[in-house]
Design an enzyme around this catalytic site. Structure first.
Site, PDB file in Angstrom:
ATOM      1  N   LYS A 159       2.800   2.264  10.334  1.00  0.00           N
ATOM      2  CA  LYS A 159       3.069   3.616   9.845  1.00  0.00           C
ATOM      3  C   LYS A 159       2.460   4.652  10.775  1.00  0.00           C
ATOM      4  CE  LYS A 159      -0.951   4.266   7.004  1.00  0.00           C
ATOM      5  NZ  LYS A 159      -1.893   3.265   6.915  1.00  0.00           N
ATOM      6  N   GLU A 188       0.868  -1.171   0.000  1.00  0.00           N
ATOM      7  CA  GLU A 188       0.000   0.000   0.000  1.00  0.00           C
ATOM      8  C   GLU A 188       0.906   1.223   0.000  1.00  0.00           C
ATOM      9  OE1 GLU A 188      -3.349   0.538   2.686  1.00  0.00           O
ATOM     10  OE2 GLU A 188      -3.062  -1.557   3.276  1.00  0.00           O
ATOM     11  N   ARG A 244       4.819 -14.251   8.482  1.00  0.00           N
ATOM     12  CA  ARG A 244       5.188 -12.856   8.537  1.00  0.00           C
ATOM     13  C   ARG A 244       6.460 -12.704   9.363  1.00  0.00           C
ATOM     14  NH1 ARG A 244       1.884  -7.951   9.078  1.00  0.00           N
ATOM     15  NH2 ARG A 244       2.991  -6.865  10.691  1.00  0.00           N
TER      16      ARG A 244
END
Lengths: 665, 771
Positions: B493, B268, B483
């Site tokens: 973020k 993204e 992950r």
């Protein structure tokens, strides 16, 4: 040496250290600066600006959805598209998508002055550049113009766009689009532009006083009011034309008292009052001289206002006489209006006073009850010290009735500009009393006084006010003179001559009035209005008959033209054809403009422009070519269609302006 | 129920299962159902010994894609044409690759129907194999891995019975070697690779547990080993859903891709890439590269908020920094028009509907089904258009797909209303597609062969396949991997933004962070990050590692690539009174002591030099090996030994200068206990050293850090000092890395300007104690 080097090094080091410290101080200062705006305020500003971005985004989406909806091909076949509106919508979509961060950037669409630079232009770039400048962002208007251009959604009416000068976006119309729209006229007739929604509109105009003669002062209200109604009806609104006649008040006391004396059996036998004017004068004389009569007159008022049947009957009789006289004028001028006089509001006046009182809006002032409007330093007198009502009262009652009972969306009052303050007061107080709100529209359509050719108040030579009937009679005479002067009596049949005479007479009176900016005083001059050159009814009516004759000369009936329009396109290739065509396409724009400012002279200017552009076209482009013997050798059907479309649009304008074109004159 | 179960157990036992096995089988719903079906198929046929077990084998090994062909295979088993597990396995394999084009003769050939392998054939084959490895066998005796041998035989005789091979091999080996002797049973003496490191007097990089060995696998090696499906064989993957159109679509897909592997890295674009992304980048780009395929960089820009140009640029920059070149850069938003059309198609097929439940109503465990689920198609179509045209408030309507996810979540949202301008589409849209809706469709549009994603998305796999199939478009295969998480940091973020806002760190690339730009700035080489990812591998398990593990890879890499220079961080002036020359001389310093071929550089040596302040003590402590008033120390590379003659102090009593005599090493009376680094005629440099930004392992864990991650910050994690370095570093470029002798690895910071070179301490030479 070594030591010196060492010292150098140390100074060097320290200097760096200082630089470092200076930098840190600077950083701290900046940090303080950015935080000093106050965290709360910042959060609120941030929230609002986010909200603003959201709203702007939604607006842009809705606008582009509307544009898409409009260009879906499922055009509203009962409306003629307004180019100005489409462009405004396209460009405002473009602007909000090109500059989503801007708040309410205005979309300025104007006609281009020089067709070389397009037909329309968007002038928003300069304004946007200024806005950005204020925000501390330097953006060249030309860059803005280019960005806007890129974002304009495709639409069939746009052939091409360029950015010119400091940042104008020039739009060139597509000829095919013009051909389609104008050819459609033959199928569906001249259609009005779309309106946001159909509204219930009440136009209050003319409004003479009972028992008094109509004079030139009523002329303007009647003519303007009628045209406003015709325009709004054409646009598709539900229009109520109201004659708010002066049929209530003390003068009726003396009239009734006088009637009782002169025609005691008025109840059973209709009194033959031929000349109401002199009847009025007689009673007025008695009222002023005879104390006893005066008392009786007052008593009659009380009876009348208590709705005593005998007194009502007398009042009714008097009103009827007046009404008949008014109707004669209306018939000759082709005016349609419905009477609802002041008397109608008697009971409603009482109610409205109570209502205002209960809302604590009235103030006692020296025995009077007055009402203040916000920001206006004269009050309305709602109840006089003797308990009687005033125009203020009846206008408040009327506005309440019209909004609450008649459920009107839009009220228009056509009176002279002298009453502007009065209506300002009425509208303001009505808002204060919560009778009006922002969903309703109210307009006072004011007009200036009528002056004589000497620029003084319009009077007869003897100094009396000019009676309307007399004025119209003179108009007829002058019109006939004019026609005879041109030798028309030798060409036209007597019937044709008569209709030409009336058309010219009444047409010029109306047109002279409407073609002026209504706010200013206007000089009434038969000489001027009967001129056959320039922006006059005579010129337009002549031009119209000439245009109509073109098709006739080609032996085309209107049915045949309709038929031809199905297979032949209107011709717009020649420069003059295209110029005329673009003028015709502006018809909806003009009507939309008038529906917002209610200045009918725009329409007069428009129809005059159509006429002059037609002349240019006709001078440059053959419609019918004939050989020396006068036989037709070639008919340019596309051009005949253009001429016919011009005539149809002119006829529509004439209708709104109250002009009655004749086929021959 | 119980009665049914009992019946089932009985019928299972009837084909040869033990009672316990039958009961166990019952617990596996899938196998039970398949087995039931199969038993029905073969009911009435007398099953011979072993056949039943083959049926059971089939039931356990079958794949859902081939379920309609089970009776076909069962028939072959019942008729004993498939008489071994090998043949049954082969049958499954054949059917799987010929779902719609099974030909009996081909099938029989593939499964070796009717082929009989005689014991003689087996014997011969084994003799041959043993002969070829006889010497090795004789040497290693029973330690020889006979598995390899047997495999070779099986390749030669695919239809031979495994047991027969095994016993034959055993016999022949026994025959060759005789019975096992004692030595055969003794534990194997490990091969000791004696590593003779060039002995250095100065401290060396010490290997420790975390040090990556230099012969560790590269990312390419790891990727080549992955057992993913081949392009075009999507249907062979477990869980892949095959429809009537799968084959046709697959043909088109192969035509478009030429059978190449196609992957994509889909971040993204609303933040900066962090260490976790490094794994995704390596897997996606690495897998494509290892298979001569291509990998796209796709900006998954479906969320219009906060997509800034700098993020777009930064992402590409970092991908390239890691050494990968996207074959194409794409954007999810490129497909908004197509996605919208497909949404309309779904509604028309009654597979999606407009819903007015609020986000809260949809949330939580077992939310009620939407009351709008069965509204008329026409109504949904109109409302969806209204959503698109800006007639709906945010949150007032969503488009939902009629599909239930693995964990029972019903009808995921496909579109929601959001009044926000999009970075690329401007004000064109106010409905934006969700991850669930967009991801698989963009993969399909881009003809991705392997849609690689992290484990969290496993639960979205069914909706992924469902959606592609509902729209009748090519369906890629989703593969999940674990992950990567790193301790002692935050990567979200939002949290990094908060750290910046609170002035705890300076920017997204503050070297204390674990964003990839930060790591680059700190001096972590891309190769070290890639090696680290390779080491983690592509397992399904989530890996959480300490920063020290990553640092070990960095140290390992830099040790061989960052040239050595001398620098002192806290200089102390030394004046050599008996400096043996008139003016400054130069000393050669090797760039890599281990690699003389990597060259040298010269450094100045003069009467005045600077040493590290803590390399001198007036009076030494126990174990202190460096310079004191009474203890000499050697100067690295210079070949001299210093002896203190005087100590100069300022008014405060601080030592400001040490006056020494020097002696050539070879003439020194006693050999110095240590050699220290030094500089002379140096340049000053700014040194930024970093400590861990967070005090706790999991700063985001409320149990560990109740005050929230911001409260866990070490506010003194940055220390800036001015030191001296030898002038050879004057030409250093941004991000160039050095090993400062005895101090650690340092990288040139972008803040460097003509006045001052700024260094970031990348890692120390040794792993920091205490972690």
């Amino acid at each position: 040496m070594d030591n010196l080097n060492e010292l150098y090094r140390e100074t060097d080091l320290q200097e760096r250290e200082i630089k470092n410290l200076v930098r840190q101080v600077e950083e701290l200062r900046n940090a303080i600066k950015t935080k000093s705006a106050g965290p709360n305020e910042c959060a609120e500003v941030a929230n609002l600006s986010t909200e603003n971005i959201k709203l702007n985004h939604r607006l842009a989406i809705l606008q582009s959805a509307i544009v898409k909806e409009m260009s879906k091909g499922k055009k509203d076949s009962s409306k003629m598209e307004s180019i100005q509106e489409i462009l405004t919508s396209l460009f405002s979509t473009a602007i909000s998508s090109a500059f989503p961060d801007l708040v309410d950037a205005p979309t300025v669409i104007a006609l281009s002055k020089d067709p070389q630079f397009g037909d329309y232009q968007c002038n928003s770039a300069m304004g946007i550049a200024n806005t950005y400048k204020k925000l501390g962002k330097a953006l060249a208007p030309r860059v803005i113009g280019s960005k806007i251009l890129e974002c304009v959604p495709a639409h069939p009416l746009i052939a091409n766009m360029t950015v010119a000068g400091p940042g104008f976006v020039n739009v060139f119309l597509d000829k095919n689009y013009g051909v389609n729209i104008l050819t459609d006229i033959f199928e569906h007739g001249v259609l009005p532009p779309p309106i946001d929604r159909k509204q219930k509109v009440l136009v209050d105009f003319s409004s003479p006083n009972i028992a008094k003669e109509m004079h030139v002062g009523h002329l303007r209200s009647t003519i303007i009011g009628e045209s406003v109604c015709r325009l709004l009806e054409y646009l598709g609104h539900d229009v109520k034309r109201i004659n708010h006649v002066g049929d209530w008040g003390t003068q009726f006391g003396m009239l009734i008292a006088h009637l009782q004396d002169k025609f005691p059996d008025y109840i059973t036998k209709s009194p033959p009052i031929g000349d109401l004017q002199s009847f009025y004068k007689e009673s007025k004389k008695r009222f002023d001289e005879d104390e006893e009569f005066k008392k009786r007159a007052y008593a009659c008022v009380v009876k009348l206002q208590a709705f005593d049947p005998d007194y009502s009957k007398a009042w009714q009789l008097i009103c009827d006489v007046s009404r008949r006289e008014f109707q004669k004028v209306y018939d000759r001028l082709d005016i349609t209006i419905e009477e609802k006089g002041e008397s109608f509001y008697q009971s409603r006046m009482e109610k409205v006073v109570k209502e205002l009182d209960s809302k604590n809006l009235l103030e006692l002032d020296d025995g009077r009850k007055i009402m203040w409007a916000d920001g206006i330093n004269i009050p309305m007198t709602i109840v006089k010290s003797d308990g009687g009502f005033t125009y203020d009262t009846s206008d408040m009652a009327a506005i309440k009735y019209r909004i609450d009972e008649e459920k009107m969306d839009w009220l228009i009052y056509v009176t002279d500009v002298g009453q502007a303050t009065h209506f300002d007061l009425v509208f303001n107080c009505a808002k204060k009393a919560k009778i009006l709100d922002n969903t309703k529209r109210v307009d006072h359509v004011g007009f200036g006084v009528v002056l004589g050719e000497d620029k003084k108040k319009f009077k007869t030579r003897s100094g009396d006010t000019v009676r309307l009937i007399d004025l119209m009679d003179e108009g007829l005479k002058r019109s006939l003179d004019k026609l005879m002067e041109n030798g028309r009596d030798k060409v036209l049949t007597p019937e044709e001559l008569k209709s030409a005479q009336e058309s010219v007479a009444y047409g010029c009176i109306k047109y002279a009035d409407l073609s002026q900016n209504r706010i200013g005083a206007y000089v009434f001059s038969f000489d001027k209005m009967l001129e056959d050159k320039g922006n006059t009814a005579v010129y337009l009516l002549y031009a119209y008959t000439r245009i109509k004759s073109i098709a006739r000369n080609a032996n085309f009936t209107s049915e045949k033209i309709k038929e031809l329009a199905k297979t032949t396109s209107i011709s717009l290739d020649h420069e003059k054809e295209w110029k005329l065509g673009k003028t015709l396409l502006r018809f909806p724009d003009v009507l939309i403009k008038i529906s917002s400012d209610l200045y009918l002279h725009h329409l007069c200017e428009y129809v005059y422009e159509v006429c002059t552009n037609f002349s240019e076209f006709y001078d440059n482009c053959y419609c019918i070519e004939k050989d020396s013997s006068g036989d037709i050798i070639k008919v340019n059907v596309g051009r005949i269609l253009l001429a016919e479309a011009t005539a149809l649009i002119m006829a529509k304008c004439f209708h709104i302006l109250g002009l009655k074109p004749v086929s021959r004159m | 129920m119980a009665l049914q179960d009992e019946d089932l157990i009985k019928s299972f036992m009837s084909i040869g299962l033990s009672e316990q096995k039958a009961k166990e089988t019952l617990k596996n719903v899938n196998v039970t159902n398949t087995l039931k079906l199969l038993l029905k198929q073969v009911s009435g046929v007398a099953l011979s010994e072993g056949t039943g077990m083959l049926i059971y084998h089939l039931a356990t090994k079958t794949k859902p894609q081939i379920c309609e062909h089970l009776p076909f295979i069962a028939k072959y088993i019942a008729s004993k044409k498939l008489d071994s597990t090998v043949r049954v396995d082969k049958a499954i394999e054949y059917v799987l690759s010929h779902l719609h084009s099974i030909k009996d003769d081909e099938f029989e050939k593939f499964c070796g129907v009717g082929i009989v392998v005689t014991p003689e054939q087996i014997e011969k084959a084994i003799e041959k194999q043993i002969a070829s490895v006889k010497n090795e066998l004789l040497e290693k005796r029973y330690r020889y891995n006979t598995g390899l041998l047997m495999q070779k035989v099986r390749t030669e005789l695919p239809w031979a019975d495994g047991k027969a091979i095994k016993s034959e091999v055993d016999i022949q080996i026994l025959d060759l070697l005789g019975p096992k002797v004692e030595a055969d049973l003794a534990p194997v003496a490990k091969d000791k690779k004696v590593k003779v490191a060039a002995k250095e007097k100065a401290p060396e990089v010490k290997n420790n547990v975390n040090t990556a060995s230099s012969n560790a696998l590269s990312i390419m090696d790891v990727m080549k080993k992955l057992n993913f499906h081949k392009p075009g064989e999507n249907f062979k993957t477990d869980g892949y859903v095959v429809t009537e159109r799968t084959q046709e679509l697959m043909k088109q897909h192969l035509k478009l891709t030429g059978g190449k592997v196609k992957t994509r890295f889909p971040p993204e674009p609303n933040g900066i890439l962090h260490i976790g992304h490094a794994k995704a980048i390596n897997i996606n780009f690495g897998y494509a590269a290892a298979n001569s395929g291509t990998c796209y960089l796709r900006y998954d820009d479906t969320n219009p908020e906060k997509e800034e140009e700098k993020f777009f640029v930064g992402i590409k920059d970092i991908v390239e920094w890691l050494g990968y070149k996207p074959s194409k850069v794409t954007h999810s938003s490129d497909n908004f028009d197509q996605l919208y059309e497909w949404a309309v198609q779904l509604i028309k097929a009654d597979l999606a509907y407009v819903c007015h439940q609020t986000a809260d109503e949809m949330k939580g465990f077992n939310p009620p089904p939407s009351p709008y689920r069965n509204r008329p198609i026409e109504e949904s179509l109109q409302l969806f258009e209204d959503m698109k045209n800006g007639k709906m408030d945010e949150g007032a309507a969503t488009l939902r797909m009629k599909v239930t996810l693995e964990e029972g979540k019903m009808d995921p949202v496909a579109y929601r209303v959001k009044y926000a301008p999009h970075h690329r589409t401007g004000t064109k849209w106010c409905i934006y597609p969700t991850y669930d809706y967009t991801h698989c469709l963009c993969d399909s549009i881009e003809n991705i062969t392997h849609s690689l994603c992290t484990k969290e998305f496993q639960s979205r796999r069914s909706s992924y396949y469902w959606l592609c199939n509902a729209l009748n478009i090519y369906c890629p295969v989703q593969w999940e991997y674990g992950r990567l998480n790193v301790n002692y940091t935050v990567v979200s973020k939002r949290k990094i933004a908060k750290l910046i806002e609170e002035n705890i760190v300076n920017d997204w690339d503050d070297p204390r962070l674990y964003t990839l730009t930060a790591l680059r700035r700190r001096g972590f080489p891309a190769e070290a990050i890639n090696n680290f990812c390779a080491q983690l591998g592509v397992t399904g398990a989530q890996s959480t590692v300490d920063p020290s593990m990553l640092e070990a890879f960095v140290r390992d890499y830099l040790n061989n690539t960052a040239p050595r220079v001398m620098a002192v961080l806290d200089p102390l002036k030394i004046t050599i009174t008996n400096y043996p020359h008139d003016k400054a001389t130069t000393v050669e310093v090797p760039n890599f002591p281990n690699k003389p071929e990597a060259g040298n550089h010269n450094v100045a040596f003069d009467r005045t030099i600077y040493i590290e302040r803590d390399d001198f003590m007036e009076v030494g402590e126990k174990g202190y090996r460096r310079l004191t008033k009474t203890q000499s120390v050697g100067l690295r590379h210079a070949g001299y030994v210093l002896d203190v003659t005087d100590v100069v102090k300022n008014k405060q009593g601080d030592v400001v200068e040490v006056v020494c005599n020097c002696t050539a090493v070879e003439k020194a009376a006693t050999k110095p206990k240590a050699f220290i680094h030094w500089v002379s005629d140096p340049v000053s440099v700014e040194i930024r050293s970093y400590a861990s930004l967070f005090k706790h392992k999991n700063p985001e864990d409320p149990a560990e850090v109740p005050g929230g991650f911001l409260s866990d910050c070490n506010l003194d994690s940055l220390s800036i000092s001015t030191g001296y370095a030898d002038k050879s570093i004057l030409t250093a470029k941004i991000f160039e890395k050095f090993q400062f002798e005895r101090l650690g690895f340092f990288s040139v910071d972008p803040d460097t300007n003509k006045d001052m070179i700024v260094f970031n301490k990348t890692v120390g030479l040794k792993e920091d104690a205490g972690k």
